[in-house]
Design an enzyme around this catalytic site. Sequence first.
Site, PDB file in Angstrom:
ATOM      1  CG  ASP A  60      -1.724   1.330   1.274  1.00 18.74           C
ATOM      2  OD1 ASP A  60      -2.515   1.567   0.341  1.00 18.74           O
ATOM      3  OD2 ASP A  60      -1.539   2.118   2.214  1.00 18.74           O
ATOM      4  NE  ARG A  98      -4.756   4.845  -5.062  1.00 18.84           N
ATOM      5  CZ  ARG A  98      -5.362   4.821  -3.855  1.00 18.84           C
ATOM      6  NH1 ARG A  98      -4.843   4.118  -2.864  1.00 18.84           N
ATOM      7  NH2 ARG A  98      -6.472   5.478  -3.653  1.00 18.84           N
TER       8      ARG A  98
END
Length: 441
Positions: free
Chosen positions: A167, A174
């Site tokens: 993540d 992202r």
Amino acid sequence: MTGEARVRAVDLIAGKRDGGEIPGDQLRDFVLAYAREELPDYQMAAFLMAGYLRGFTRSETEALTEAMVASGDQLDLGRLSGPTVDKHSTGGVADGTTLVVGPLAAALGMQVIKLSGRGLGHTGGTLDKLESIPGFRVGLGADELLDQVERIGLAVAAQTADLVPADKSIYALRDVTATVGNVSLIASSVMSKKLAGGAASILLDVKTGSGAFMHETAEAVELARICVDLGQAAGRGTAALVTDMDQPLGELIGNAVEVREAVEALRGDRPGRFLDLCLTLTGHMAALAGTAADPESGRRDAQRALEAGDGLERFREFVAAQGGDPRVADDLSILPQAPHTLEVEAPQDGWLAAVDAEAVGRVAAALGAGRQRKDDDIDPAVAVELSAKLGDQVGAGQPIGRILARDEDAARAAADGLLATLGWSDQPVEAPPLVHQVVGA
Ligand code: URA
């Protein structure tokens, strides 16, 4: 995705680009290969953009989440004796609920372990707020964390790099490829960290409105639904409240001031939307954990714990356990204080009709309360106070807030910035609901 991999990364990306559903085992290999640095950023970036544009199915989202959890360590809470509960907010302004909900939940017999990140952008981080208490430490090892929770029912610590490393790297990618705002990617990011944190029950506070990731309630409800499904699929009791972030939740936006607001709430001296939401969240946690029959009776229990001073006492124990000065519960003057205070007055008669909550967060961040880059230092003492709430009627010149700053120039700039975030009406305005929807209780 090297050697015996079932599919080439380029074929998987093409499959997503063309709107296909990627099988779970392929997605898992892809994510784990990226976490092991066997896959270049450009292939993950292309995949994220393809998924952002095409969307992910529920089973793809589940596979992504499972792979992210599997990319690192998971906390084993097996040796704890009580019902373990985690609470997570998707991020808001003046949203220091953990500092009140954690002690209240612990006072009701729950065991709360909260692993947090730091604040970035317009929302403050729980760790930054806690570190404004002299001596407070957030770097706890796993054993220390579990011992503390067994003893007092609450620990809040920095998430280590070994927890969901996939993540960490995917989120960074992202951030720079305009692929943050996809509900499946947000849900898998949030839930992978919650699942790895190990709690048996998870309560999510999904924010909606001008200060939230999700500006539209329908989108926030969709995110809540996906998160709840992911939690339940992993065998955790999970529920979500979709709550208002069309204005800052509390009245104080900063770091030390949010500790102040929490202590005052735990003393029962600060009624309002912030305390109201804290009691509601604690009630839902109690229902998930099984210490109450339903959220309403859990809320009544929380109210009683507050009135009896049990929440404040637990807060004192929690601060002391993590090296902080527990006198903060009784003497707020030990918190860092900003040297300069400027009153902010209503510019006109009328009703407060709009607040750009994200912009209020940015005004506080520009004063030094938040960080623009992840390694920036923050100033614990500076803050914005906005005491007027949506729907309040004010007269021109009436005090509606304050700026706590390092110097007069910074205070004036922040006061102008705060006033620019507000919209006024000459007609009465209805206050928004605090809780829009409950998902999966
Ligand atoms: N918070 C997270 O942890 N991840 C996201 O993707 C968005 C908000």
